[in-house]
Design an enzyme around this catalytic site. Structure first.
Site, PDB file in Angstrom:
ATOM      1  N   LEU A 170      71.783 -20.724   1.046  1.00  0.00           N
ATOM      2  CA  LEU A 170      71.454 -22.091   0.614  1.00  0.00           C
ATOM      3  C   LEU A 170      72.691 -22.642  -0.090  1.00  0.00           C
ATOM      4  O   LEU A 170      73.094 -22.095  -1.105  1.00  0.00           O
ATOM      5  CB  LEU A 170      70.292 -21.969  -0.383  1.00  0.00           C
ATOM      6  CG  LEU A 170      69.446 -23.176  -0.720  1.00  0.00           C
ATOM      7  CD1 LEU A 170      68.685 -23.653   0.511  1.00  0.00           C
ATOM      8  CD2 LEU A 170      68.447 -22.799  -1.816  1.00  0.00           C
ATOM      9  N   HIS A 171      73.326 -23.655   0.488  1.00  0.00           N
ATOM     10  CA  HIS A 171      74.508 -24.172  -0.211  1.00  0.00           C
ATOM     11  C   HIS A 171      74.735 -25.668  -0.044  1.00  0.00           C
ATOM     12  O   HIS A 171      75.613 -26.233  -0.677  1.00  0.00           O
ATOM     13  CB  HIS A 171      75.765 -23.435   0.253  1.00  0.00           C
ATOM     14  CG  HIS A 171      76.258 -23.904   1.601  1.00  0.00           C
ATOM     15  ND1 HIS A 171      75.714 -23.467   2.778  1.00  0.00           N
ATOM     16  CD2 HIS A 171      77.217 -24.789   1.947  1.00  0.00           C
ATOM     17  CE1 HIS A 171      76.319 -24.059   3.787  1.00  0.00           C
ATOM     18  NE2 HIS A 171      77.237 -24.867   3.316  1.00  0.00           N
ATOM     19  N   ARG A 172      73.948 -26.324   0.834  1.00  0.00           N
ATOM     20  CA  ARG A 172      74.182 -27.753   1.062  1.00  0.00           C
ATOM     21  C   ARG A 172      73.945 -28.565  -0.201  1.00  0.00           C
ATOM     22  O   ARG A 172      72.948 -28.341  -0.898  1.00  0.00           O
ATOM     23  CB  ARG A 172      73.215 -28.280   2.112  1.00  0.00           C
ATOM     24  CG  ARG A 172      73.416 -27.714   3.454  1.00  0.00           C
ATOM     25  CD  ARG A 172      74.411 -28.525   4.224  1.00  0.00           C
ATOM     26  NE  ARG A 172      74.744 -27.802   5.430  1.00  0.00           N
ATOM     27  CZ  ARG A 172      75.825 -28.036   6.151  1.00  0.00           C
ATOM     28  NH1 ARG A 172      76.669 -28.965   5.787  1.00  0.00           N
ATOM     29  NH2 ARG A 172      76.060 -27.338   7.230  1.00  0.00           N
TER      30      ARG A 172
ATOM     31  N   ARG B 153      78.527 -22.355  -4.966  1.00  0.00           N
ATOM     32  CA  ARG B 153      77.939 -23.650  -5.311  1.00  0.00           C
ATOM     33  C   ARG B 153      76.495 -23.470  -5.779  1.00  0.00           C
ATOM     34  O   ARG B 153      76.057 -24.075  -6.752  1.00  0.00           O
ATOM     35  CB  ARG B 153      77.972 -24.567  -4.094  1.00  0.00           C
ATOM     36  CG  ARG B 153      77.353 -25.900  -4.365  1.00  0.00           C
ATOM     37  CD  ARG B 153      77.293 -26.781  -3.124  1.00  0.00           C
ATOM     38  NE  ARG B 153      77.259 -28.159  -3.561  1.00  0.00           N
ATOM     39  CZ  ARG B 153      78.241 -29.015  -3.408  1.00  0.00           C
ATOM     40  NH1 ARG B 153      79.335 -28.674  -2.815  1.00  0.00           N
ATOM     41  NH2 ARG B 153      78.122 -30.233  -3.871  1.00  0.00           N
TER      42      ARG B 153
ATOM     43  N   ASP C  14      70.386 -23.241   5.242  1.00  0.00           N
ATOM     44  CA  ASP C  14      70.728 -24.642   5.496  1.00  0.00           C
ATOM     45  C   ASP C  14      72.140 -24.734   6.075  1.00  0.00           C
ATOM     46  O   ASP C  14      72.727 -25.805   6.134  1.00  0.00           O
ATOM     47  CB  ASP C  14      70.572 -25.493   4.231  1.00  0.00           C
ATOM     48  CG  ASP C  14      71.451 -25.021   3.081  1.00  0.00           C
ATOM     49  OD1 ASP C  14      72.246 -24.065   3.267  1.00  0.00           O
ATOM     50  OD2 ASP C  14      71.339 -25.601   1.984  1.00  0.00           O
TER      51      ASP C  14
END
Ligand code: UD1
Length: 361
Positions: free
Chosen positions: A205-207, A238, A279
């Protein structure tokens, strides 16, 4: 022919690997410029060593910042480098701020730009990647598209004359690494607490649209922590930074948190997993190529081919589904539908070199 590849972020290093390899056996000169957008060893160095990419010829060290600052720093730093190199082509990859900066620097100096992974669209104008890819496609001279769908998007925007279907270089690298991983027989390096002999899920998950809004991040982490199987969360810096900032605890429920893996480690983790939740654009496709069902925590995907036969499922908001249906989707078994070859046959990088050579005459 002289080609300068400009890269900066993790997914670009994965795409660079087969391109560097394809140039290696030729008379062409291939220069690698790293903007330094990604600087953690986990996101950069391990990809050079693990994928056998030659060290960058130039490293600009731009680091993190707001979109404007990061893009601006890269643009300013690239100007003298490209002016000194004066290549036949500047090759830019994907949709990051480094992609846009390199494109702008090159076109302003009347250097020809080729965009690898051209024509992808989410049609979500709130995504920084969508700005970068649309602007890059419209500025570049040669659009190297990975799929028929990407070719259709480019044609729809009046760019057909500059577009060539070359296939997806990620197939080249993913299948080669899969074969090496299977031949090596080494188990994946999973976060502590994940037993590789029992079913588990791989999650990333990084968006920005998932990590930067505290409520959305907390809701997604809740949904993942509540799943009935162990979840290996390979946390991008992030995600770690935003979770800490927003006071969202990651290590709870079914979640076991680990660092990002090198490429072969990630392929091994996916091959050993019952499924993937992500994502990331790249990981959606890797799951598809490796035959693991994927659940994508976004309202749209740039890789709609993965949705065929339910190999990938879009879930913008797990809570909208309800706990039990969400768990059923996230842990669904691999579907019976055969997967085609919408991304090509693993020889895209050689095709890129051929097309650049032809178009450069
Ligand atoms: C970038 C790309 C995204 C791609 C992703 C892959 C843009 C707009 N986005 O997002 O398309 O999917 O790379 O990872 O270019 N950080 C570190 N160490 C690093 C790099 C980043 O700690 O080496 C942290 C910093 O807190 C930084 C944040 O991650 O502010 C975001 O990094 P940035 O390069 O801006 O974007 P990504 O989220 O990595």
């Amino acid at each position: 022919m002289k080609v300068v590849s400009v890269v900066g972020a993790r997914p670009q290093l994965v795409k660079l690997a087969p391109i560097a390899d394809a140039f290696a056996g030729t008379e062409h000169q291939h220069v690698i410029v790293h903007t330094g957008q990604h600087y953690d060893a986990d996101l950069s160095d391990v990809f050079f060593t693990g994928l056998g990419i030659p060290q960058p010829d130039v490293h600009l060290g731009i680091g993190s910042g707001s979109h404007g600052v990061q893009t601006g720093h890269a643009l300013a730093a690239l100007d003298p480098v490209l002016a000194a190199e004066r290549p036949d082509w500047v090759l830019v990859y994907g949709d990051t701020n480094s992609t846009l900066a390199a494109t702008l620097s090159a076109v302003k100096q009347h250097l020809r730009v080729a965009h690898l992974e051209a024509g992808l669209r989410s049609f979500n104008r709130r995504m920084p990647e969508e700005h970068n890819r649309v602007l890059t496609d419209h500025a570049a001279d040669l659009l190297l598209a990975p799929t028929e769908e990407a070719m259709r998007h480019l044609a729809g925007e009046g760019l057909a004359a500059r577009s060539v279907l070359v296939g997806d270089v990620m197939v080249d690298v993913c299948l080669a690494v899969r074969d090496a991983v299977l031949a090596g027989g080494k188990p994946a390096a999973l976060p502590e607490g994940i037993d590789p002999t029992e079913p588990y899920l791989v999650v990333t998950l990084h968006r920005a649209e998932n990590t930067d809004d505290p409520e959305r991040l907390a809701a997604l982490v809740d949904a993942l922590a509540g799943l009935p199987v162990p979840v290996a969360l390979l946390a991008h810096p992030r995600l770690t930074a935003r979770a800490e900032e927003h006071g969202v605890k990651l290590d709870r429920g079914s979640l076991r948190v680990g660092r990002p893996l090198p490429y072969a480690g990630m392929v091994a983790a996916v091959l050993g997993a019952a499924g993937v939740i992500t994502d990331s654009g790249g990981l959606q496709k890797e799951a598809y190529l490796l035959g693991r069902p994927c659940t994508t925590l976004r309202p749209q995907t740039e890789w709609p081919e993965t949705l065929d036969g339910d190999w990938n499922r879009l879930v913008p908001d797990p809570h909208e589904l309800g706990a039990a249906p969400w768990a059923a989707v996230a842990t669904r078994p691999a579907p019976p539908a055969p997967r085609g070859e919408p991304y090509g046959d693993g020889r895209a990088a050689r095709e890129v070199v051929r097309v650049l050579t032809e178009a450069g005459r």
